[in-house]
Design an enzyme around this catalytic site. Structure first.
Site, PDB file in Angstrom:
ATOM      1  N   GLU A   1       0.821  -1.208   0.000  1.00 53.40           N
ATOM      2  CA  GLU A   1       0.000   0.000   0.000  1.00 53.40           C
ATOM      3  C   GLU A   1       0.860   1.265   0.000  1.00 53.40           C
ATOM      4  O   GLU A   1       0.627   2.177  -0.778  1.00 53.40           O
ATOM      5  CB  GLU A   1      -0.932   0.023   1.230  1.00 53.40           C
ATOM      6  CG  GLU A   1      -1.725   1.317   1.293  1.00 53.40           C
ATOM      7  CD  GLU A   1      -2.772   1.370   2.386  1.00 53.40           C
ATOM      8  OE1 GLU A   1      -2.695   0.588   3.348  1.00 53.40           O
ATOM      9  OE2 GLU A   1      -3.684   2.204   2.254  1.00 53.40           O
TER      10      GLU A   1
ATOM     11  N   ASP B   1      -0.623  -4.838   3.293  1.00 49.69           N
ATOM     12  CA  ASP B   1      -1.153  -3.612   3.897  1.00 49.69           C
ATOM     13  C   ASP B   1      -0.558  -3.551   5.295  1.00 49.69           C
ATOM     14  O   ASP B   1      -0.911  -4.359   6.167  1.00 49.69           O
ATOM     15  CB  ASP B   1      -2.687  -3.658   3.958  1.00 49.69           C
ATOM     16  CG  ASP B   1      -3.264  -2.316   4.417  1.00 49.69           C
ATOM     17  OD1 ASP B   1      -2.507  -1.532   5.026  1.00 49.69           O
ATOM     18  OD2 ASP B   1      -4.461  -2.069   4.173  1.00 49.69           O
TER      19      ASP B   1
ATOM     20  N   ILE C   1      -0.813  -1.480   7.808  1.00 46.83           N
ATOM     21  CA  ILE C   1      -1.852  -1.279   8.836  1.00 46.83           C
ATOM     22  C   ILE C   1      -3.178  -1.084   8.101  1.00 46.83           C
ATOM     23  O   ILE C   1      -3.412  -0.038   7.497  1.00 46.83           O
ATOM     24  CB  ILE C   1      -1.590  -0.052   9.739  1.00 46.83           C
ATOM     25  CG1 ILE C   1      -0.230  -0.135  10.432  1.00 46.83           C
ATOM     26  CG2 ILE C   1      -2.717   0.076  10.783  1.00 46.83           C
ATOM     27  CD1 ILE C   1       0.080   1.050  11.351  1.00 46.83           C
ATOM     28  N   ASP C   2      -4.014  -2.079   8.118  1.00 45.63           N
ATOM     29  CA  ASP C   2      -5.365  -1.891   7.585  1.00 45.63           C
ATOM     30  C   ASP C   2      -6.209  -1.395   8.756  1.00 45.63           C
ATOM     31  O   ASP C   2      -6.274  -2.044   9.806  1.00 45.63           O
ATOM     32  CB  ASP C   2      -5.928  -3.196   7.028  1.00 45.63           C
ATOM     33  CG  ASP C   2      -7.244  -2.949   6.310  1.00 45.63           C
ATOM     34  OD1 ASP C   2      -7.278  -2.090   5.417  1.00 45.63           O
ATOM     35  OD2 ASP C   2      -8.247  -3.585   6.672  1.00 45.63           O
TER      36      ASP C   2
ATOM     37  N   THR D   1      -5.968   2.269   9.251  1.00 47.17           N
ATOM     38  CA  THR D   1      -5.061   3.346   9.690  1.00 47.17           C
ATOM     39  C   THR D   1      -5.816   4.430  10.467  1.00 47.17           C
ATOM     40  O   THR D   1      -5.289   4.981  11.438  1.00 47.17           O
ATOM     41  CB  THR D   1      -4.325   3.958   8.474  1.00 47.17           C
ATOM     42  OG1 THR D   1      -3.620   2.916   7.809  1.00 47.17           O
ATOM     43  CG2 THR D   1      -3.328   5.027   8.896  1.00 47.17           C
TER      44      THR D   1
ATOM     45  N   ASP E   1      -5.886  -4.400   0.838  1.00 45.33           N
ATOM     46  CA  ASP E   1      -6.854  -4.453   1.946  1.00 45.33           C
ATOM     47  C   ASP E   1      -7.391  -5.875   2.130  1.00 45.33           C
ATOM     48  O   ASP E   1      -7.830  -6.227   3.228  1.00 45.33           O
ATOM     49  CB  ASP E   1      -8.071  -3.547   1.661  1.00 45.33           C
ATOM     50  CG  ASP E   1      -7.704  -2.075   1.545  1.00 45.33           C
ATOM     51  OD1 ASP E   1      -6.963  -1.592   2.397  1.00 45.33           O
ATOM     52  OD2 ASP E   1      -8.172  -1.415   0.589  1.00 45.33           O
TER      53      ASP E   1
END
Ligand code: IPD
Length: 332
Positions: A72, A92, A94-95, A97, A274
């Site tokens: 990402e 990702d 940190i999905d 955020t 994601d």
């Protein structure tokens, strides 16, 4: 690809994901992060997202020099990508955020591996709650080592579903996006969904037994705010819902379907990072994945419909008005 190879890929990825988890955990315990915006005011990134992605790509790249990456934050920094048949890690860091920035503990490090464009390994790790969801194709889905399975609900009027307004889509699709998303929420109400989700409305014909999730997004016109308040009152007061929650992470929405907590999840405007990791976990937990139109699921199509049963997925598909997106990662 032999099975021992998949085991090795999984083990290396898991170890690195746990290291990334320490970074997220440490930052989460600090009072504040520096927050930057990307495609819009609602699309956030922090130094921790960037550090975790760097750690994962460096570690996996060292262990598997011929593998490719779609990340990402690398994409946000302008790196072009195309999904090929080569083993490709889709990351990702940190999905969720926005949750992370606000210190809401619903965040997930997502590491998925595709081979021949098919997701075969998936790890969705929430280092705050210490929940690690994982799967290798053909071996079942697990949470912290214990098997998980989807629910068996087949009808929309008996389900708790999760959707998101997908506020970033206002940038690409324009203001009409809001009308369409709200109309879709309305249709789920009419269809009698037990709990509508992550963005606006809880749907309410069978709410007395539901925990529903809704969320007022960043667009707060008088109509939207009124709709939110009315539906909240209807769910919580008139229909006596069990409770109200909001998640804020596509990956967490999906693994909650995988473990049977919610029956279905639908969202438009997502990216492969994601969902790639959660796709393997959902499939291995017995979920049906479709394109929301009812066509075959396509990882790069920027939308997903996942449900515990195919019957429920098809019913939801029939209720929604669909939006198409340009496939991501296409050569221009
Ligand atoms: C976001 C989350 C959110 C979804 C957004 C995504 P991020 O990912 O998954 O639930 O509604 O479309 O962009 O930016 O937190 O990695």
């Amino acid at each position: 690809m032999s099975s021992p190879d998949l085991d090795k890929f999984f083990q290396v990825a898991l170890e690195l994901t746990r290291k990334g988890g320490q970074l997220v955990r440490t930052a989460f315990d600090q009072p504040a992060s520096i927050v930057l915006t990307k495609s819009s005011d609602t699309d956030l990134v922090t130094e921790t997202d960037q550090a975790v992605e760097k750690l994962l790509i460096a570690g996996l790249g060292k262990a598997f020099p011929d593998h490719k990456f779609i990340g990402e934050e690398s994409a946000a920094a302008g790196q072009k990508y195309t999904l090929t048949d080569a083993p490709t890690w889709i990351i990702d860091p940190i999905d969720g955020t926005t949750n992370f920035v606000h210190r809401i503990p619903l965040v997930a490090i997502c590491v998925g591996l595709t081979i021949n464009k098919e997701p075969v390994v998936g790890i969705v790790y929430n280092p705050i709650t210490n929940e690690c969801f994982s799967a290798i194709k053909g071996r079942g889905a697990f949470k912290n080592g214990f098997p998980i399975h989807v629910s068996s609900t087949e009808a929309l009027n008996k389900s708790v579903i999760c959707t998101s307004l997908g506020i970033h889509n206002v940038v690409g699709v324009g203001p009409a996006w809001l009308d369409r998303a709200l109309e879709n929420h309305k249709k789920t109400v009419i269809a009698g969904v037990r709990g509508g989700f992550q963005m606006l409305f809880a749907m309410v014909t069978h709410l007395p037994k539901a925990v529903f999730v809704s969320q007022l997004g960043s667009i707060r016109t008088p109509d939207i705010v009124k709709g939110f308040i009315d539906s909240f009152k209807s769910a919580m007061v008139d229909k006596n819902a069990h409770g109200h929650r909001a998640f804020g992470s596509a990956a967490i929405n999906m693994v909650y379907v995988a473990q049977g907590s919610i029956d279905a999840y639908i969202e438009y405007g997502l990216h492969s990072w994601d969902i790639a990791a959660a796709v393997v976990i959902c499939r291995e937990a017995g979920a049906t994945l479709l394109d929301p139109t009812g066509a075959a699921f396509d990882l790069m199509s920027r939308k997903v419909l996942v449900a515990g049963t195919e019957k429920l997925a098809r019913e939801i598909s029939g209720v929604f008005t669909h939006t198409d997106f340009e496939r991501e990662g296409e050569e221009k």
